[in-house]
Write a protein that holds these residues in place. Structure first.
Motif: not given
Length: 221
Positions: A85-110
């Motif tokens: 899940v962390g690997l997928a979130a790390l890649v998804a960070v660059f596919a979204v912007r704004g609030a979406g990027r913040l949510m994906v970054a939180a998922l990566l940390a969690l």
């Protein structure tokens, strides 16, 4: 004696305070590289450690002691799943912007935090070895002696912490990182339609042959 006029010396331009500070591009590049490195290495460490032996022991049988061992995935599959899940979130960070990027970054940390906590909890778990002893001996009351835990659960927990650090960097500096290019994204504007075909010119035989190749009747207006 004629006066000598001195040419004006150009003065260095000072930054305009109203324009605000220039963006720290080198700092954003460093944080981006660090997050990618930490996330990728952390996930690889968790996946590698999850496949190693975590618990060892001997099951008492009528014929003597039976050596047993279980790996991390037998103890708990949570760290490996969260690493993916962390690997997928790390890649998804660059596919979204704004609030979406913040949510994906939180998922990566969690995901990193969850992987570290579950791996740490597995360092003292012995239920998986008890299940293996019951399965191997056919006796549900089989006991395990000389129980010992390896250091791989701690390694997996360290990998989870690396993923957590990558998520923290994404939360802190992710807004400065580049996103995937929108070159191929549709902007909602209608695309120009295909120009209507004109009737073939009777004075040009090549137009008549082309119309016949297309299955059209060149005699119809």
């Amino acid at each position: 004696m004629e006066g000598v006029s001195a040419a004006p010396v150009p003065q260095p331009r000072t930054a305009d305070p109203a324009s605000g500070p220039a963006p720290d591009r080198s700092g954003s590049r460093r944080s981006l590289a660090a997050a990618l490195l930490l996330g990728a290495v952390g996930a690889a460490v968790v996946l590698l450690a999850s496949g190693q032996t975590w618990v060892e022991g001997d099951a008492a049988t009528a014929g003597g002691a039976l050596p047993l061992s279980v790996d991390g995935r037998d103890v708990t599959g949570v760290p490996a799943a969260l690493a993916v899940v962390g690997l997928a979130a790390l890649v998804a960070v660059f596919a979204v912007r704004g609030a979406g990027r913040l949510m994906v970054a939180a998922l990566l940390a969690l995901s990193g935090l969850g992987a570290a906590v579950s791996a740490w909890a597995g360092a003292s778990d012995s239920s998986a070895l008890d299940d293996e002893a019951a399965r191997s001996t056919g006796d549900t009351a089989a006991t395990v002696d000389a129980l010992s835990h390896t250091g791989w659960p701690i390694v997996a927990a360290a990998g989870g912490l690396l993923i957590l650090l990558a998520g923290i960097l994404a939360l802190r500096y992710g807004s400065r990182w580049p996103a995937m290019s929108g070159k191929y994204e549709r902007d909602g504007t209608p695309r120009p339609g295909r120009a209507p075909r004109t009737a073939p010119d009777p004075d040009r035989p090549e137009d008549l042959w082309k119309a016949l190749d297309r299955g059209e009747d060149p005699t119809r207006g």
